[in-house]
Every structure is written in C-alpha cells, then in structure tokens.
Design an enzyme around this catalytic site. Structure first.
Site, PDB file in Angstrom:
ATOM      1  N   LYS A 196      -0.920   5.817 -18.169  1.00 46.52           N
ATOM      2  CA  LYS A 196      -1.022   6.538 -16.882  1.00 46.52           C
ATOM      3  C   LYS A 196      -1.868   7.774 -17.055  1.00 46.52           C
ATOM      4  O   LYS A 196      -2.016   8.330 -18.152  1.00 46.52           O
ATOM      5  CB  LYS A 196       0.366   6.909 -16.349  1.00 46.52           C
ATOM      6  CG  LYS A 196       1.200   7.847 -17.236  1.00 46.52           C
ATOM      7  CD  LYS A 196       0.859   9.320 -17.086  1.00 46.52           C
ATOM      8  CE  LYS A 196       1.674  10.198 -18.027  1.00 46.52           C
ATOM      9  NZ  LYS A 196       1.227  11.619 -17.998  1.00 46.52           N
TER      10      LYS A 196
ATOM     11  N   ASP B  59       9.135   9.411 -17.525  1.00 44.20           N
ATOM     12  CA  ASP B  59       7.953   8.691 -17.040  1.00 44.20           C
ATOM     13  C   ASP B  59       8.179   7.187 -16.926  1.00 44.20           C
ATOM     14  O   ASP B  59       7.335   6.474 -16.384  1.00 44.20           O
ATOM     15  CB  ASP B  59       6.758   8.927 -17.965  1.00 44.20           C
ATOM     16  CG  ASP B  59       6.116  10.298 -17.782  1.00 44.20           C
ATOM     17  OD1 ASP B  59       6.393  10.949 -16.752  1.00 44.20           O
ATOM     18  OD2 ASP B  59       5.350  10.711 -18.661  1.00 44.20           O
TER      19      ASP B  59
END
Length: 292
Positions: A11, A137
């Site tokens: 990401k 996350d």
C-alpha cells in the site's frame, strides 16, 4: 490437500494526517490508502500438523511467533475450532520497514486464503476485524482498493479508485523507526495539514493531476535534517522526471511518484535505480475483497 496461492499487494498513503494521541496510546489518523501492484506471494497449504512458515527473500528471527501464525490463531479462534496443520510459504518482494505495509499485506493474504479454504461464507467485515487483532493496517490490506482510513486505520470508507497511472516507488538505504516518528509528532508544530477532503474530491472527479497535487504526509514534517534531505532529493528526482506529484508513504522511508505516462515512469525508475537499488514500478490495485 487444500492449498491456495494469492498475491499480497503493498500500500501507499496518498494522504496521511495524525489528529492526536488517544487515551489507549494509539494515534487517531485520517488518511487515504491505495493498494499497489508491488506485492509478495503467499501460499497456504494444509500440512500434517502444527504451523510452519517458509520464506524466500527475507529471514525471520527464530523462536518468535510470527504475524502469520497469530493471524491463523485469530482466524480459527473466531470460527471456534482448532487450528489445523498449516504450511505458509511467503515469497517476499516488498521491502521491509519501508512504509509500504508489506507485513500487513502478507497477514491479510493469509487470512484471505484461510477464508477461501475453510470459511467461504465468512463476511469480509469479520475478516477485517480478525485482521485488526494482528495489526492496524491489516483491515485495509484485506480489502485493497482506495479507502479513507480513520481511527487507528481500521475505520474504512471505500473511495472512487485512483485513476490509471504508473507509480514509481523508491526506498533509500536506511530505515525510519515508526514508534519514534509517532513520538516526534506529539506536540510538534506540523504546519499545514494534508488535505484529505480535497484528495477524496479529486478521486471522485477521476482527476489524476488534482489527486497528485494533494499528496501529503505529516511524517515528512518530523524527519531529521539528514533524513529529510534524502527524502526531498528523491521527490525532486521524481518530479524532474515528470511525476505529477510525489510523497513519502506511511512512516517511510519509501517515496513514490504518480505518472500519467508509463514510459516517463520507466525512465524515472531507471534514473533512480542507479543509486537506489530498491526502486520499483507499480500500478494501482482495485478492491480485493468485495462486501458480501
């Protein structure tokens, strides 16, 4: 024998703002997260007994319970059944401690494999909740795509996807300690904050140039002089090679640039990788796990 192989996309943070420290010791965050095509490969297979993790491209400390094992334990605890024998194979390509969420992506891929193999009717929301027990996350890495992330990062709102583009990622040869960076933020004068609302509006219009103009990360404001000089140097190199915008991802030190032309991105990558060996070309990745 049950077995499944999935990609584990990394990401980037298109915006990253820290709103303040919470009473539980975590920080409230507001950021736009984007999955990218640079990723690891995770294979989960049934085994005779116990849990094993075989890695390629990374060495893990012996004798410690891995995040992947914690994820498997949490998954089967949620199902109310014992953990079967499992072998997880991890081919690592995402650099570690780079602000790219590589470890969280691997955990999310393990959970996605386990759901397909053992509980295909388990809702995505439940899988994200299991992931949160392992890392902040992980819920985003379960979902992928483009999201507004709030709270610790687990409160996710899907956003329109980042328009098609090329992304160059460049990690300098040093690490940044995440806990220390969070500590530096407490009480610091951060100046103008990333405009997450403007980023969301640019995405809603499908306007890549406007989105690139909104890139921002408050962690860049608390770097040391030496750290900041290196990060700025990479950003400037990306911009010189026609990036529409550039920023540091997560707690760094990886810097990324957005390009509307793949050939320009290739030339930027070639220019940077002479000095920075961990330089990559990627693209946005859409939602991995849709809501059931």
């Amino acid at each position: 024998m049950k077995t499944l192989t999935l990609e584990a996309p990394a990401k980037i943070n298109l915006t990253l703002d820290i709103l303040g420290r919470r009473t539980d010791g975590y920080h409230d965050m507001r950021m736009v997260m984007q999955a990218v095509s640079l990723g690891d490969t995770v294979t989960v297979a049934e085994a005779a007994g116990g849990f094993s993790l075989l890695t390629e491209g990374i060495s893990l400390p012996a004798g410690k319970v891995t995040l992947e094992q914690r994820a498997a334990d949490a998954f089967f605890h949620r199902l109310g059944r014992p953990v079967p024998g499992l072998e997880v194979r991890l081919a690592k390509r995402v650099p570690a401690y780079a602000g790219l969420g590589g470890g969280s992506a691997d955990v999310a891929a393990v959970l996605r494999c386990l759901r397909t193999l053992y509980a295909p009717d388990l809702p995505r929301q439940a899988l994200e909740e299991i992931g949160l027990a392992v890392g902040s996350d992980v819920p985003f890495c379960v979902r992928g795509g483009t999201c507004l992330a709030e709270g610790r990062g687990e409160l996710l709102t899907d956003l329109p996807p980042l328009p098609d583009c090329a992304i160059v990622l460049c990690k300098p040869d040093f690490g940044l300690p995440t806990p220390e960076l969070f500590a530096r933020l407490d009480g610091a004068d951060l100046g103008p904050r990333p405009d997450t609302a403007a980023m969301a509006a640019a995405l809603a219009r499908g306007d890549l140039a406007a989105a690139a103009a909104c890139l921002g990360n408050v962690f860049e404001r608390v770097l040391t002089e030496e750290e900041g000089e290196e990060i700025r140097s990479i950003k400037e190199a990306l911009l010189r090679h026609s990036a529409l915008g550039a920023a540091m991802s997560g707690s760094g030190p990886t810097v990324f640039g957005l390009f509307d032309d793949r050939q320009k991105a290739v030339r930027a990558k070639e220019a940077l990788e002479g000095r920075y060996r961990q330089t990559y070309l990627a693209a946005p990745v859409k939602i991995l796990e849709k809501m059931e």
